[in-house]
Design a protein around this motif. Structure first.
Motif, mmCIF file in Angstrom:
data_model
loop_
_atom_site.group_PDB
_atom_site.id
_atom_site.type_symbol
_atom_site.label_atom_id
_atom_site.label_comp_id
_atom_site.label_asym_id
_atom_site.label_seq_id
_atom_site.Cartn_x
_atom_site.Cartn_y
_atom_site.Cartn_z
ATOM 1 N N ASP A 193 0.887 -1.002 0.196
ATOM 2 C CA ASP A 193 0.434 0.053 -0.217
ATOM 3 C C ASP A 193 1.060 1.160 0.333
ATOM 4 N N LEU A 194 1.736 1.134 0.111
ATOM 5 C CA LEU A 194 2.862 1.448 0.441
ATOM 6 C C LEU A 194 3.128 2.541 -1.561
ATOM 7 N N LEU A 195 2.937 4.211 -1.465
ATOM 8 C CA LEU A 195 3.277 4.933 -2.469
ATOM 9 C C LEU A 195 4.831 4.619 -2.502
ATOM 10 N N MET A 196 5.452 5.236 -3.530
ATOM 11 C CA MET A 196 6.834 5.131 -3.708
ATOM 12 C C MET A 196 7.290 5.567 -4.980
ATOM 13 N N GLY A 197 8.177 6.784 -4.709
ATOM 14 C CA GLY A 197 8.600 7.134 -5.995
ATOM 15 C C GLY A 197 9.777 6.945 -6.283
ATOM 16 N N SER A 198 10.951 6.967 -7.486
ATOM 17 C CA SER A 198 12.400 7.294 -8.195
ATOM 18 C C SER A 198 12.362 8.094 -8.754
ATOM 19 N N TYR A 199 13.577 8.991 -8.515
ATOM 20 C CA TYR A 199 13.061 10.628 -9.290
ATOM 21 C C TYR A 199 15.190 9.949 -9.318
ATOM 22 N N PRO A 200 16.005 10.610 -10.913
ATOM 23 C CA PRO A 200 17.082 10.387 -10.968
ATOM 24 C C PRO A 200 17.071 11.959 -10.809
ATOM 25 N N ARG A 201 18.891 12.370 -10.906
ATOM 26 C CA ARG A 201 18.803 14.118 -11.376
ATOM 27 C C ARG A 201 20.376 13.495 -11.824
ATOM 28 N N THR A 202 20.258 13.826 -13.156
ATOM 29 C CA THR A 202 21.178 14.312 -13.663
ATOM 30 C C THR A 202 22.897 15.991 -13.083
ATOM 31 N N GLY A 203 23.615 15.663 -14.028
ATOM 32 C CA GLY A 203 23.493 16.733 -13.506
ATOM 33 C C GLY A 203 25.089 16.678 -12.373
ATOM 34 N N GLU A 204 25.338 17.593 -12.126
ATOM 35 C CA GLU A 204 26.537 17.782 -10.861
ATOM 36 C C GLU A 204 25.235 17.975 -9.459
ATOM 37 N N GLY A 205 25.365 17.649 -8.408
ATOM 38 C CA GLY A 205 24.989 17.272 -7.554
ATOM 39 C C GLY A 205 25.576 16.288 -5.683
ATOM 40 N N THR A 206 24.812 16.700 -5.358
ATOM 41 C CA THR A 206 25.242 16.285 -4.185
ATOM 42 C C THR A 206 24.683 14.319 -3.888
ATOM 43 N N TYR A 207 23.805 14.115 -4.663
ATOM 44 C CA TYR A 207 22.917 12.922 -4.665
ATOM 45 C C TYR A 207 22.629 12.180 -6.118
ATOM 46 N N THR A 212 10.822 8.797 -3.617
ATOM 47 C CA THR A 212 10.038 8.970 -2.115
ATOM 48 C C THR A 212 9.359 8.564 -1.305
ATOM 49 N N LEU A 213 8.350 7.801 -0.744
ATOM 50 C CA LEU A 213 7.693 7.113 0.188
ATOM 51 C C LEU A 213 6.768 7.687 0.788
ATOM 52 N N GLU A 214 5.504 6.998 0.694
ATOM 53 C CA GLU A 214 4.035 8.358 1.010
ATOM 54 C C GLU A 214 3.014 7.156 1.565
ATOM 55 N N SER A 215 2.640 7.328 2.288
ATOM 56 C CA SER A 215 1.173 6.992 2.838
ATOM 57 C C SER A 215 0.683 7.557 3.908
ATOM 58 N N ARG A 216 -1.145 7.345 4.299
ATOM 59 C CA ARG A 216 -1.736 8.201 4.896
ATOM 60 C C ARG A 216 -1.449 7.934 6.133
ATOM 61 N N ASP A 217 -1.408 7.006 6.090
ATOM 62 C CA ASP A 217 -0.602 6.197 7.710
ATOM 63 C C ASP A 217 0.645 6.115 8.450
ATOM 64 N N PRO A 218 1.044 7.362 9.502
ATOM 65 C CA PRO A 218 2.201 7.681 9.924
ATOM 66 C C PRO A 218 3.230 6.287 9.802
ATOM 67 N N ALA A 219 2.237 5.147 11.077
ATOM 68 C CA ALA A 219 2.799 4.074 11.929
ATOM 69 C C ALA A 219 3.250 2.788 10.442
ATOM 70 N N TYR A 220 2.339 3.011 9.420
ATOM 71 C CA TYR A 220 2.852 2.255 8.061
ATOM 72 C C TYR A 220 3.770 2.887 7.245
ATOM 73 N N LEU A 221 3.861 3.943 7.104
ATOM 74 C CA LEU A 221 4.726 5.015 6.697
ATOM 75 C C LEU A 221 6.702 4.663 7.382
ATOM 76 N N GLY A 222 6.323 5.354 8.842
ATOM 77 C CA GLY A 222 7.240 4.414 9.319
ATOM 78 C C GLY A 222 8.198 3.540 9.591
ATOM 79 N N ARG A 223 7.386 1.923 9.629
ATOM 80 C CA ARG A 223 7.196 0.670 8.890
ATOM 81 C C ARG A 223 9.141 1.005 7.843
ATOM 82 N N ALA A 224 7.514 0.860 6.558
ATOM 83 C CA ALA A 224 7.843 0.814 5.520
ATOM 84 C C ALA A 224 9.194 1.811 4.933
#
Lengths: 241, 241
Positions: A193-207, A212-224
């Motif tokens: 039930d987790l919403l997960m996104g993955s966003y690469p970046r190009t060019g210079e940067g620190t990562y 991203t992980l999203e849920s309307r349930d904070p406890a579920y989000l924390g466990r994920a």
């Protein structure tokens, strides 16, 4: 949870003369309120096209928001489109005509009067200190295209749309997307039930990748989040926020 | 004249985390080339939704451009959607797998190999110095969501889409839109093939309304501009460009 469609109306956007900033603003606002934006359409100033998209979105979503096409000129056809969508006539709304007269101290001219013709059954919502109200027809909320007015008007009626907001965590990774994809897949299998996104970046940067992980349930989000971090090599994680 | 639809694929845009800059870029480019963008849809990373919109746009428009959803992670579902749209299987494209191996000096891992699975019958267009080609399935041109790559790839194949470009004139007016709307309407009645837009601005500035006139026929455009200027009070016109 409520869902929404956004309909941006205007040749000027499709022809590249104006960049639409209203739908990004509205996506951020609705996300924070807990409303899922499921679709955005950008369409031309054509009555039949507006009518078809308004009708479809009105059936599919709990709320529809339109941007643009409500001024006094020939290319302002949103009211005509909404009227056609619901097979309702456009009729002179005396309350709007009176507001125009009060605002400027003399009766509206022909072009201004055009703005007072609304689909039959339209509801007017007061928009703070702006003289022109937000027009609502069934579940369709009609906003002007000018960004400053769009924002003011939306903020004046925002509280009607409050749902249960999403909680968001961001994990910044130093590895390439193709090297961490399997950790993401494993975590998703465990937390479907987790919403997960993955966003690469190009060019210079620190990562290299923001996950991203999203849920309307904070406890579920924390466990994920804990489960993902346990899988990732410690040196891959730059920060979590 | 060729028409186009743009399909922007990505939850990150609908949830307000990322602002789509690819469709504004593409609208400007296609306008300059003489291609009419008739519609933009922003939709989530859902295979069936992607398939339905790809199929509809492919039937309605001469060209379809997609942005996003082509990376190695679980939420990259554009190829699956395009394959479903045309009822074609996804199959390993050996040429793409070889390009990946050549680019990095060792065979692709499982996540990278995912990027080499393309709808059967896909055509590869070389994209300048980028190792990953532009993928074309029927009339659907598939581009990555990362803006830098989107731009490089589009520019490398741009000349395929050249039509007859529009000519544009802008008239900046010092009067309010509702005071000049009837001049616009009269000019449009006389020049029904003219594309005319009217864009009010709020806040500080040197003009109140920008009126745009467009046609693919420069002589027609010139006559329409003259007719509009003859109708407008001279003091209303700030400049024409």
């Amino acid at each position: 949870m409520p869902s929404a469609g956004i309909l941006v109306i205007g040749n000027e956007i499709l022809s590249g003369k104006v960049v639409d900033t209203n739908s990004p603003f509205l996506c951020r606002e609705l996300r924070a309120l807990g409303v899922d934006v499921e679709r955005i359409h950008v369409i031309p100033d054509v009555i039949e096209t507006i009518a078809q998209d308004v009708r479809e979105m009105s059936e599919r979503h709990e709320f529809v928001f339109t941007s643009g096409g409500v001024g006094p000129t020939h290319d302002d056809l949103t009211m005509d489109g909404v009227a056609l969508a619901f097979r309702q006539p456009l009729e002179l709304n005396k309350s709007v005509a009176e507001r125009i007269e009060r605002a400027q101290g003399h009766p509206p001219n022909k072009s201004q009067l055009k703005m007072a013709f609304l689909p039959s059954g339209a509801v007017l919502l007061d928009a703070g200190d702006l003289w022109f109200p937000v027009i609502v027809v069934k579940n369709v909320y009609i906003f002007p295209g000018i960004p400053e007015l769009f924002r003011k008007k939306f903020l004046s009626v925002r509280d009607r749309f409050r749902g249960v907001p999403f909680q968001l965590k961001r994990v910044y990774l130093m590895q390439r997307e193709s090297d961490i994809a399997h950790y993401l897949n494993e975590t998703l299998s465990e937390f479907p039930d987790l919403l997960m996104g993955s966003y690469p970046r190009t060019g210079e940067g620190t990562y290299h990748v923001m996950v991203t992980l999203e849920s309307r349930d904070p406890a579920y989000l924390g466990r994920a989040l804990d489960a993902l971090l346990a899988r990732l090599p410690a040196e891959a994680v730059q920060k979590v926020e």
